[in-house]
Design a protein around this motif. Structure first.
Motif, PDB file in Angstrom:
ATOM      1  N   LYS A 172       0.811  -1.220   0.000  1.00  0.00           N
ATOM      2  CA  LYS A 172       0.000   0.000   0.000  1.00  0.00           C
ATOM      3  C   LYS A 172       0.841   1.265   0.000  1.00  0.00           C
ATOM      4  CE  LYS A 172      -0.717   0.161   5.040  1.00  0.00           C
ATOM      5  NZ  LYS A 172      -1.744   0.117   6.112  1.00  0.00           N
ATOM      6  N   HIS A 173       2.136   1.131   0.244  1.00  0.00           N
ATOM      7  CA  HIS A 173       3.031   2.282   0.215  1.00  0.00           C
ATOM      8  C   HIS A 173       3.893   2.323  -1.046  1.00  0.00           C
ATOM      9  CE1 HIS A 173       2.682   2.216   4.858  1.00  0.00           C
ATOM     10  NE2 HIS A 173       1.772   3.021   4.329  1.00  0.00           N
ATOM     11  N   ARG A 174       3.552   1.506  -2.047  1.00  0.00           N
ATOM     12  CA  ARG A 174       4.329   1.451  -3.285  1.00  0.00           C
ATOM     13  C   ARG A 174       3.407   1.816  -4.457  1.00  0.00           C
ATOM     14  NH1 ARG A 174       9.832   0.509  -4.139  1.00  0.00           N
ATOM     15  NH2 ARG A 174       9.835  -1.492  -3.008  1.00  0.00           N
ATOM     16  N   PRO A 175       3.385   3.068  -4.879  1.00  0.00           N
ATOM     17  CA  PRO A 175       2.494   3.457  -5.976  1.00  0.00           C
ATOM     18  C   PRO A 175       2.939   2.877  -7.318  1.00  0.00           C
ATOM     19  CG  PRO A 175       3.825   5.323  -5.258  1.00  0.00           C
ATOM     20  CD  PRO A 175       4.095   4.230  -4.294  1.00  0.00           C
ATOM     21  N   VAL A 176       1.971   2.310  -8.021  1.00  0.00           N
ATOM     22  CA  VAL A 176       2.198   1.689  -9.325  1.00  0.00           C
ATOM     23  C   VAL A 176       1.383   2.436 -10.368  1.00  0.00           C
ATOM     24  CG1 VAL A 176       1.870  -0.396 -10.710  1.00  0.00           C
ATOM     25  CG2 VAL A 176       2.628  -0.586  -8.331  1.00  0.00           C
ATOM     26  N   THR A 177       1.995   2.700 -11.508  1.00  0.00           N
ATOM     27  CA  THR A 177       1.284   3.314 -12.627  1.00  0.00           C
ATOM     28  C   THR A 177       1.316   2.366 -13.814  1.00  0.00           C
ATOM     29  OG1 THR A 177       1.585   5.622 -12.000  1.00  0.00           O
ATOM     30  CG2 THR A 177       1.378   5.166 -14.348  1.00  0.00           C
ATOM     31  N   ILE A 178       0.155   2.177 -14.429  1.00  0.00           N
ATOM     32  CA  ILE A 178       0.047   1.367 -15.636  1.00  0.00           C
ATOM     33  C   ILE A 178      -0.346   2.284 -16.786  1.00  0.00           C
ATOM     34  CG2 ILE A 178      -1.191  -0.507 -16.784  1.00  0.00           C
ATOM     35  CD1 ILE A 178      -1.492  -1.875 -14.109  1.00  0.00           C
ATOM     36  N   ARG A 203      -5.707  -5.855  -5.968  1.00  0.00           N
ATOM     37  CA  ARG A 203      -6.087  -6.899  -5.004  1.00  0.00           C
ATOM     38  C   ARG A 203      -4.922  -7.257  -4.087  1.00  0.00           C
ATOM     39  NH1 ARG A 203      -9.030  -8.793  -9.564  1.00  0.00           N
ATOM     40  NH2 ARG A 203      -7.382 -10.292 -10.120  1.00  0.00           N
ATOM     41  N   LEU A 204      -3.707  -7.031  -4.545  1.00  0.00           N
ATOM     42  CA  LEU A 204      -2.533  -7.283  -3.702  1.00  0.00           C
ATOM     43  C   LEU A 204      -2.228  -6.114  -2.776  1.00  0.00           C
ATOM     44  CD1 LEU A 204      -0.167  -8.997  -6.283  1.00  0.00           C
ATOM     45  CD2 LEU A 204      -1.250 -10.071  -4.308  1.00  0.00           C
ATOM     46  N   GLY A 205      -2.954  -5.024  -2.933  1.00  0.00           N
ATOM     47  CA  GLY A 205      -2.781  -3.897  -2.028  1.00  0.00           C
ATOM     48  C   GLY A 205      -2.058  -2.698  -2.603  1.00  0.00           C
ATOM     49  N   PHE A 206      -1.586  -2.779  -3.841  1.00  0.00           N
ATOM     50  CA  PHE A 206      -0.879  -1.643  -4.426  1.00  0.00           C
ATOM     51  C   PHE A 206      -1.868  -0.537  -4.787  1.00  0.00           C
ATOM     52  CE2 PHE A 206       1.946  -5.220  -5.448  1.00  0.00           C
ATOM     53  CZ  PHE A 206       3.183  -4.704  -5.074  1.00  0.00           C
ATOM     54  N   GLU A 265       6.567   4.736  -8.488  1.00  0.00           N
ATOM     55  CA  GLU A 265       7.721   3.913  -8.136  1.00  0.00           C
ATOM     56  C   GLU A 265       7.866   2.689  -9.027  1.00  0.00           C
ATOM     57  OE1 GLU A 265       8.074   3.121  -3.969  1.00  0.00           O
ATOM     58  OE2 GLU A 265       7.551   5.172  -3.400  1.00  0.00           O
ATOM     59  N   ILE A 266       6.768   2.233  -9.607  1.00  0.00           N
ATOM     60  CA  ILE A 266       6.797   1.154 -10.592  1.00  0.00           C
ATOM     61  C   ILE A 266       5.903   1.577 -11.754  1.00  0.00           C
ATOM     62  CG2 ILE A 266       6.249  -1.264 -11.093  1.00  0.00           C
ATOM     63  CD1 ILE A 266       6.747  -1.912  -8.158  1.00  0.00           C
TER      64      ILE A 266
END
Length: 310
Positions: A133-139, A155-158, A190-191
């Motif tokens: 939840k503290h790792r922001p992901v952009t698609i 669903r994994l919390g990201f 971050e990802i």
């Protein structure tokens, strides 16, 4: 009886002949599937861009072209293609992409490379990753593949932000669009995962300017299309530490030339365009069901918008 032309490389015929005939029969269609129909007798073309058909002009009776590939960038601008073109949306391809993207996202999030490839005998149990939840992901890209990956990572919390050229609405996903939305989607990510189609508007979407928007030490994962990234800009960002690592499955030239700097760069993982593949059994069912829709007078699914290129 419908005449269906199979236009792909010979090994694909060996893979598809049996499951495609079975799927066409299951869909209630009476068909003659062949690689050798005369052009003016063909009702549908099952098509791969590297197959024998390159000029669609003689196919005057053809009602639609059913792509065996999800990507259509190599055929969408063909001036002879006036028939409807349907891209492939295969549930098995989607499942495979979700698994590959999730695996590499978790790999980078958890810092698994340090323990798998960099063992040095030093016990460092004070270094640990943040929770998801503290790792922001952009698609980048919210089509069928991008949306499915976004939902899986949520669903994994990201916290997942998705960007697309046109506005989308996906539950639990922060959806952005347009030029301003792109900058917002990339800022402090971050990802970053690239699942956009290849079009003139998306080429080099990750470049010197946009890479600078990411969080310092971000990770790039690209199973989409090679030209989405400016190669030189990515290498510079890796060398400076702006990007910590890039996992790349697709490239401007494939196979990736042996002297390309990506092979030797310590912060690049090269995988040989294997993130996900179509499976003949499920792809055949999708194609057969779409042909059945056409024969029933229903709109084809997954039609390509020629003006957008996907």
């Amino acid at each position: 009886m419908l005449n269906i032309l199979f236009s792909a490389q010979p090994p694909r015929w060996d893979e598809y002949e049996t499951p495609l005939n079975a799927a066409l029969t299951k869909a209630g269609l009476t068909t003659n599937l062949s690689r050798d129909h005369a052009p003016d007798t063909v009702d549908y073309i099952v098509f791969a861009p590297n197959g024998p058909v390159t000029d669609f002009t003689p196919y005057t009776r053809t009602k639609a072209v059913m792509s065996l590939w999800a990507g259509v960038e190599t055929v969408v601008d063909n001036p002879t293609l006036t028939q409807p073109l349907c891209k492939l949306v295969d549930p098995s391809l989607t499942d495979g992409m979700v698994e590959w993207v999730t695996g590499h996202t978790l790999r980078h999030h958890l810092g698994m490379d340090d323990h798998i490839t960099k063992q040095d005998g030093v016990w460092r149990n004070f270094i640990y990753p943040p929770v998801a939840k503290h790792r922001p992901v952009t698609i980048l890209g919210l089509g069928a593949l991008g949306a499915a990956c976004a939902e899986a990572l949520h669903r994994l919390g990201f916290p997942v932000t998705g960007w697309s050229r046109s506005a989308k609405d996906i539950p639990n996903i922060r959806c952005l669009s347009g030029d301003a939305g792109l900058r917002e989607a990339l800022k402090d990510a971050e990802i970053v995962i690239l699942l956009l189609p290849q079009t003139p508007a998306t080429e080099n979407i990750l470049n010197t300017e946009t890479l600078a928007l990411l969080a310092q030490g971000a990770f790039i994962i690209n199973p989409g299309r090679g030209p989405l990234i400016d190669d030189d800009a990515l290498v510079a960002a890796l060398d400076s530490g702006q990007v910590a690592h890039a996992t790349l499955d697709v490239f401007r030239t494939e196979p990736l030339p042996s002297d390309h700097p990506f092979w030797a760069h310590p912060s690049v993982t090269v995988t040989p365009h294997i993130a996900s593949s179509t499976r003949p059994e499920t792809a055949s069912e999708v194609i057969a069901q779409n042909i059945a829709r056409g024969e029933a007078g229903q709109p084809f699914l997954h039609l390509v918008d020629r003006s957008r290129g996907y």
